[in-house]
Design a protein around this motif. Structure first.
Motif, PDB file in Angstrom:
ATOM      1  N   ASP B  13       1.127  -1.105   0.075  1.00  0.00           N
ATOM      2  CA  ASP B  13       0.244   0.014  -0.710  1.00  0.00           C
ATOM      3  C   ASP B  13       1.163   1.713   0.470  1.00  0.00           C
ATOM      4  O   ASP B  13       1.357   1.235   0.511  1.00  0.00           O
ATOM      5  CB  ASP B  13      -1.013  -0.106   1.308  1.00  0.00           C
ATOM      6  CG  ASP B  13      -1.995   1.183   1.528  1.00  0.00           C
ATOM      7  OD1 ASP B  13      -3.456   0.864   1.442  1.00  0.00           O
ATOM      8  OD2 ASP B  13      -2.048   2.283   1.163  1.00  0.00           O
ATOM      9  N   ALA B  17       0.201   5.382   6.515  1.00  0.00           N
ATOM     10  CA  ALA B  17      -0.677   5.224   7.791  1.00  0.00           C
ATOM     11  C   ALA B  17      -0.738   4.356   7.686  1.00  0.00           C
ATOM     12  O   ALA B  17      -2.082   2.583   8.679  1.00  0.00           O
ATOM     13  CB  ALA B  17      -1.206   6.577   7.613  1.00  0.00           C
ATOM     14  N   VAL B  18      -1.903   3.771   6.570  1.00  0.00           N
ATOM     15  CA  VAL B  18      -2.538   2.240   6.262  1.00  0.00           C
ATOM     16  C   VAL B  18      -1.573   1.424   6.510  1.00  0.00           C
ATOM     17  O   VAL B  18      -1.959   0.661   7.128  1.00  0.00           O
ATOM     18  CB  VAL B  18      -3.391   2.610   4.596  1.00  0.00           C
ATOM     19  CG1 VAL B  18      -3.829   1.400   4.619  1.00  0.00           C
ATOM     20  CG2 VAL B  18      -4.582   3.859   4.896  1.00  0.00           C
ATOM     21  N   THR B  20       1.670   1.299   8.315  1.00  0.00           N
ATOM     22  CA  THR B  20       1.405   0.394  10.114  1.00  0.00           C
ATOM     23  C   THR B  20       1.010   0.054  10.149  1.00  0.00           C
ATOM     24  O   THR B  20       1.194  -0.832  11.084  1.00  0.00           O
ATOM     25  CB  THR B  20       2.444   1.581   9.872  1.00  0.00           C
ATOM     26  OG1 THR B  20       1.084   2.895  10.484  1.00  0.00           O
ATOM     27  CG2 THR B  20       3.393   2.056   9.679  1.00  0.00           C
ATOM     28  N   SER B  21      -0.603   0.571  10.282  1.00  0.00           N
ATOM     29  CA  SER B  21      -1.555   0.430  11.303  1.00  0.00           C
ATOM     30  C   SER B  21      -2.496  -1.347  10.890  1.00  0.00           C
ATOM     31  O   SER B  21      -2.153  -1.922  11.578  1.00  0.00           O
ATOM     32  CB  SER B  21      -2.762   1.700  10.522  1.00  0.00           C
ATOM     33  OG  SER B  21      -4.050   1.379   9.414  1.00  0.00           O
ATOM     34  N   LEU B  22      -2.407  -1.612   9.570  1.00  0.00           N
ATOM     35  CA  LEU B  22      -2.316  -2.905   8.891  1.00  0.00           C
ATOM     36  C   LEU B  22      -1.366  -3.881   9.726  1.00  0.00           C
ATOM     37  O   LEU B  22      -2.023  -4.588   9.918  1.00  0.00           O
ATOM     38  CB  LEU B  22      -3.119  -3.075   7.421  1.00  0.00           C
ATOM     39  CG  LEU B  22      -4.090  -1.897   6.818  1.00  0.00           C
ATOM     40  CD1 LEU B  22      -4.137  -2.477   5.621  1.00  0.00           C
ATOM     41  CD2 LEU B  22      -5.884  -2.993   7.864  1.00  0.00           C
ATOM     42  N   LEU B  24      -0.017  -3.821  12.089  1.00  0.00           N
ATOM     43  CA  LEU B  24       0.352  -3.547  13.589  1.00  0.00           C
ATOM     44  C   LEU B  24      -1.569  -4.640  13.783  1.00  0.00           C
ATOM     45  O   LEU B  24      -1.058  -5.778  14.194  1.00  0.00           O
ATOM     46  CB  LEU B  24       0.172  -2.222  14.185  1.00  0.00           C
ATOM     47  CG  LEU B  24       0.104  -2.718  15.014  1.00  0.00           C
ATOM     48  CD1 LEU B  24       1.106  -2.739  16.035  1.00  0.00           C
ATOM     49  CD2 LEU B  24      -0.505  -0.836  16.057  1.00  0.00           C
ATOM     50  N   LEU B  25      -1.927  -4.476  13.135  1.00  0.00           N
ATOM     51  CA  LEU B  25      -3.173  -5.108  13.174  1.00  0.00           C
ATOM     52  C   LEU B  25      -3.086  -6.533  12.942  1.00  0.00           C
ATOM     53  O   LEU B  25      -3.138  -7.426  13.691  1.00  0.00           O
ATOM     54  CB  LEU B  25      -4.422  -4.854  12.118  1.00  0.00           C
ATOM     55  CG  LEU B  25      -5.662  -5.532  12.475  1.00  0.00           C
ATOM     56  CD1 LEU B  25      -5.691  -5.288  14.380  1.00  0.00           C
ATOM     57  CD2 LEU B  25      -6.921  -4.823  11.474  1.00  0.00           C
ATOM     58  N   THR B  28      -1.187  -8.856  15.730  1.00  0.00           N
ATOM     59  CA  THR B  28      -1.923  -8.914  17.200  1.00  0.00           C
ATOM     60  C   THR B  28      -1.805 -10.473  16.301  1.00  0.00           C
ATOM     61  O   THR B  28      -2.581 -11.077  18.117  1.00  0.00           O
ATOM     62  CB  THR B  28      -2.894  -8.031  17.274  1.00  0.00           C
ATOM     63  OG1 THR B  28      -3.420  -8.070  15.814  1.00  0.00           O
ATOM     64  CG2 THR B  28      -2.880  -6.639  17.063  1.00  0.00           C
ATOM     65  N   VAL B 109     -11.568  -1.458   6.073  1.00  0.00           N
ATOM     66  CA  VAL B 109     -11.113  -3.147   6.724  1.00  0.00           C
ATOM     67  C   VAL B 109     -12.080  -3.234   7.874  1.00  0.00           C
ATOM     68  O   VAL B 109     -10.992  -2.854   9.602  1.00  0.00           O
ATOM     69  CB  VAL B 109     -10.506  -4.175   6.014  1.00  0.00           C
ATOM     70  CG1 VAL B 109      -9.275  -3.597   6.440  1.00  0.00           C
ATOM     71  CG2 VAL B 109     -10.980  -5.605   5.998  1.00  0.00           C
ATOM     72  N   ASN B 110     -13.247  -4.410   8.178  1.00  0.00           N
ATOM     73  CA  ASN B 110     -12.749  -4.990   9.535  1.00  0.00           C
ATOM     74  C   ASN B 110     -12.012  -5.608   9.664  1.00  0.00           C
ATOM     75  O   ASN B 110     -11.621  -6.281   9.043  1.00  0.00           O
ATOM     76  CB  ASN B 110     -14.648  -5.171   9.821  1.00  0.00           C
ATOM     77  CG  ASN B 110     -15.310  -5.648  11.016  1.00  0.00           C
ATOM     78  OD1 ASN B 110     -14.493  -6.422  11.818  1.00  0.00           O
ATOM     79  ND2 ASN B 110     -16.022  -5.087  11.749  1.00  0.00           N
ATOM     80  N   ASP B 111     -11.469  -5.621  11.194  1.00  0.00           N
ATOM     81  CA  ASP B 111     -10.361  -6.176  11.504  1.00  0.00           C
ATOM     82  C   ASP B 111     -11.257  -7.458  11.424  1.00  0.00           C
ATOM     83  O   ASP B 111     -10.016  -8.909  11.641  1.00  0.00           O
ATOM     84  CB  ASP B 111     -10.144  -6.523  13.412  1.00  0.00           C
ATOM     85  CG  ASP B 111     -10.847  -5.937  14.478  1.00  0.00           C
ATOM     86  OD1 ASP B 111     -12.091  -6.373  13.513  1.00  0.00           O
ATOM     87  OD2 ASP B 111     -10.683  -6.189  15.436  1.00  0.00           O
ATOM     88  N   GLU B 112     -11.334  -8.741  11.973  1.00  0.00           N
ATOM     89  CA  GLU B 112     -11.852  -9.645  12.009  1.00  0.00           C
ATOM     90  C   GLU B 112     -12.456 -10.157  10.721  1.00  0.00           C
ATOM     91  O   GLU B 112     -12.083 -11.588  10.584  1.00  0.00           O
ATOM     92  CB  GLU B 112     -13.581  -9.755  12.853  1.00  0.00           C
ATOM     93  CG  GLU B 112     -12.612 -10.318  14.479  1.00  0.00           C
ATOM     94  CD  GLU B 112     -14.757  -9.973  15.003  1.00  0.00           C
ATOM     95  OE1 GLU B 112     -15.761 -10.762  14.108  1.00  0.00           O
ATOM     96  OE2 GLU B 112     -14.936  -9.406  16.035  1.00  0.00           O
ATOM     97  N   LEU B 115      -8.184 -10.529   9.276  1.00  0.00           N
ATOM     98  CA  LEU B 115      -7.555 -11.673   9.840  1.00  0.00           C
ATOM     99  C   LEU B 115      -8.000 -12.673   9.492  1.00  0.00           C
ATOM    100  O   LEU B 115      -7.301 -13.829   9.053  1.00  0.00           O
ATOM    101  CB  LEU B 115      -7.852 -11.107  10.836  1.00  0.00           C
ATOM    102  CG  LEU B 115      -7.219  -9.440  11.878  1.00  0.00           C
ATOM    103  CD1 LEU B 115      -6.787  -9.796  13.187  1.00  0.00           C
ATOM    104  CD2 LEU B 115      -5.532  -9.977  11.110  1.00  0.00           C
TER     105      LEU B 115
END
Lengths: 493, 209
Positions: B13, B17-18, B20-22, B24-25, B28, B109-112, B115
């Motif tokens: 991407d 910001a998109v 690094t945040s994705l 990180l997500l 997890t 996008v929703n995390d669940e 993932l």
């Protein structure tokens, strides 16, 4: 010139063809008329001449019949004074004989045939003798051809006519009318008329000839036609161009609308992308943070970092929105406020909407107060608000049966302000949306932008007024635009 | 063939910001993430052997995510590809699936959902890699058999006894028994059932080239 010819080539060719065709028809018509006139004249001339020569026979026959056998009376000698073309009359008495043998022979022959005979002398000089042999006495007339012609009844002007008229006899010709002199093979058209005079005693052939040269064609008319054709084509060209222009203007208008819609779509797509990026980051960060907090023990540094990033991205989203607003914001500018009659404004808006109202078969009634309902307003803004309200009302009645489509516009002043009420007979506004209809982008219409009422309210507020909506009993909606009066009405009653 | 220990997610991407945040997500749930800002660099350098999933943004400057997808498929890359887009429409979606995308997700996008999609993708990829490896081993062992042993294997798969095989091949049942022991040895088969399950398809494939 070359470019102009190229651009208007077809028109020029059309003009040329039209001119040529018209000229040809005109020339043909003119020639036909000339020919008809010529033939009529020739026939009249032939008849007149025939009548004259028949008269000669009659004169001779009468003389022979009435002969008194009195050699001393000589009434025939008085004839030349009555008929100027009879130059002299000679008589051969019963026992006398003609001085020359030729005449004697003709006398005998004539007596046998029972009609007069020509004595061929000096025909080319315009003279001829006619002899009738009879008993008891024979007569001979000397006739002058030119004086014989009844000029008063002659169909042509002998001095000016272009027609040549001549009498032919045994290869000799005598011209009664010279006509126009011309070369033997002059270019042009040639008319001919040949006919033998209707008398057995004087079988002269009458000849009429007429030559029409190129110069005699109706050039002026042809020129006039050419000019007229040019004028007509020019008119057609202007009409065609006007039609094309109108066509193009409509096309441009349509394109403009499409382009505007495209721009809106593009704007929405761009906005979606610009906002989606920070929103994605915010969502991912917060969700990651909440997952990290579930760990045991939680990595608090990572959580803090994620939350800080989320906050930063939220600010970025806010900036995008701000930038967009500055970009598209056209502050509902109120240019200048004038004192305007609200009733007049309503009337004007209804007049402009008339075609649409007719098409939708909406019955309109305007109830305007007699009082001068003048408000301080910006004319364009006011027109736009009223137009929006009327359009909304008409669209609200799409599903209403045609006979019930009624639109009421009322202008009602109070002491300090004026209400403009727009009432429709549509289904009304659902209770749950009633307090949302002035929100931007809120719409219940398919394909609606949801900006009309929002803009109208902004404009009304900018002019110190309000815009409100409510449902009417038993059905229909009512929008009320309230504006302060320019000059408060003094309570008179 | 070296199999990496844990799956690796490739995230492409252009937005920092998109990315690094994705990352990180995704981190997890214990998945390793390698982020790429430049699609060209990703195409040139990423580890094609790694087990994992490729996450591609559709709208990127220079080269679109769909073009990257086409290039990956043309190169025979077998990692599942998940497309991410800010404004998904039906056409784009259809185009992505036609090009071989595994999933098509909308931003944000929703995390669940993300993932779960990634984990499913990883599972899928692992299975397909295993299938490939098993297939490769099977073929290698089969290649060691002699002509006669292959004939015997073909007859075993059709279900004949040693005696019957001896009659068909015009040899003594004892000789058949020897071939049979040899091929069990070479194919590392522990039971008749395993032998048939693993090699029946290959025998059929060889019988009808």
């Amino acid at each position: 010139m070359h470019a102009a010819l190229k651009r208007h080539g077809l028109w020029v060719i059309a003009w040329g063809l039209l001119s040529l065709l018209g000229a040809a028809l005109l020339a043909r018509h003119a020639l036909q008329q000339e020919r008809e006139a010529f033939e009529t004249h020739a026939r009249i001339a032939h008849r007149l001449l025939s009548q004259q020569v028949v008269q000669h026979d009659a004169v001779l026959a009468t003389l022979a019949l009435l002969d008194s056998n009195d050699d001393s009376a000589h009434p025939e000698q008085r004839l030349p004074s009555v008929y100027p073309h009879i130059l002299s009359v000679q008589r051969r008495a019963r026992d006398a004989s003609w001085p020359d043998a030729h005449l004697q022979a003709l006398d005998a022959q004539s007596r046998q045939l029972g009609h007069g005979l020509l004595v061929s002398t000096g025909f080319a000089q315009g003279r001829f003798d006619l002899i009738l042999g009879a008993l008891p006495a024979s007569y001979l007339l000397k006739i002058d051809i030119r004086s014989m012609v009844p000029w008063r009844e002659w169909p042509m002007e002998p001095a000016q006519s272009p027609v040549r008229v001549a009498l032919l006899y045994q290869g000799q010709a005598f011209d009664l009318q010279a006509g126009r002199k011309l070369l033997p093979d002059a270019p042009g058209w040639h008319f001919d008329f040949h006919k033998v005079l209707a008398s057995p005693s004087q079988p002269f052939e009458m000849v009429a000839q007429r030559h029409v040269g190129w110069g005699e064609l109706p050039w002026l008319w042809m020129l006039a036609w050419s000019v007229l054709a040019a004028a007509l084509l020019r008119m057609a060209w202007v009409l065609v161009r006007q039609r094309d222009d109108r066509h193009r203007a409509e096309e441009l208008l349509r394109l403009g609308q499409v382009a505007r819609l495209n721009t809106l779509g593009e704007l929405a797509a761009g906005m979606a992308h610009e906002l989606n990026q920070p929103l994605t980051a915010v969502l991912a960060n917060t969700q990651a943070a909440s997952r990290l907090l579930d760990d045991d023990p939680p990595d608090m540094d990572a959580v803090r970092q994620a939350m800080a990033q989320a906050a930063g991205q939220s600010r970025r989203a806010a900036e995008v929105v701000g930038r967009l607003r500055r970009l598209v914001e056209q502050p509902a500018t109120i240019q200048t406020m004038h004192s305007i009659s609200l009733s007049e404004a309503a009337r004007r808006a209804l007049y402009l909407m008339e075609p649409e109202l007719k098409r939708q078969q909406v019955e309109v009634s305007l109830k305007a107060s007699d009082l001068p309902c003048r408000v301080l307003a910006d004319e364009v803004a006011l027109d736009q608000i009223i137009h929006n309200l009327l359009m909304n009302a008409v669209q609200a009645m799409h599903t209403t049966p045609k006979e019930k489509r009624r639109l009421t516009v009322a202008v009602e002043p109070t002491l300090t302000q004026v209400h403009l009420l727009v009432q429709d007979q549509g289904p009304g506004i659902p209770a749950e949306t009633l307090n949302r209809i002035f929100e931007p982008f809120f719409t219940t219409r398919e394909g609606g932008l949801g900006l009309g009422l929002s803009l109208s309210e902004t404009l009304a507020m900018a002019m110190g007024g309000t815009l409100s909506a409510k449902n009417r009993m038993p059905h229909g909606a009512e929008f009320c635009l309230t504006l302060p009066l320019a000059e408060p009405i003094v309570a008179s009653s | 063939m070296n199999m990496p220990l844990s799956p690796l997610i490739h995230l492409i991407d252009d937005d920092d910001a998109v990315r690094t945040s994705l990352a990180l997500l995704i981190g997890t749930v214990g998945l390793r993430v390698q982020t790429w800002q430049d699609p060209q660099a990703f195409l040139a350098e990423f580890d094609r052997q790694s087990i994992g999933v490729i996450v591609l943004d559709v709208r990127m400057p220079g080269i679109s995510g769909l073009t990257v997808l086409d290039l990956l498929k043309a190169q025979g890359v077998d990692q599942p590809v998940v497309m991410l887009t800010g404004h998904g429409n039906v056409d784009l979606c259809r185009r992505a699936f036609k090009s071989g995308a595994t999933e098509f997700l909308e931003k944000p996008v929703n995390d669940e959902l993300l993932l779960e999609t990634l984990q499913n993708g990883v599972r899928q990829h692992v299975q397909s890699r295993q299938r490939i490896q098993v297939d490769r081993q099977t073929r290698a062992r089969y290649a060691q058999l002699s002509e006669r042993e292959r004939e015997v294997l073909g007859l075993i798969v059709t279900g004949l006894t040693n005696k019957e095989m001896g009659r068909v091949l015009s040899v003594s049942p004892r000789t058949v028994e020897t071939h049979r022991a040899n091929l069990f040895d070479k194919l590392e088969a522990e039971s008749l059932a395993q032998l048939i399950r693993q090699y029946a398809a290959l025998v059929d494939e060889q019988a009808t080239p």
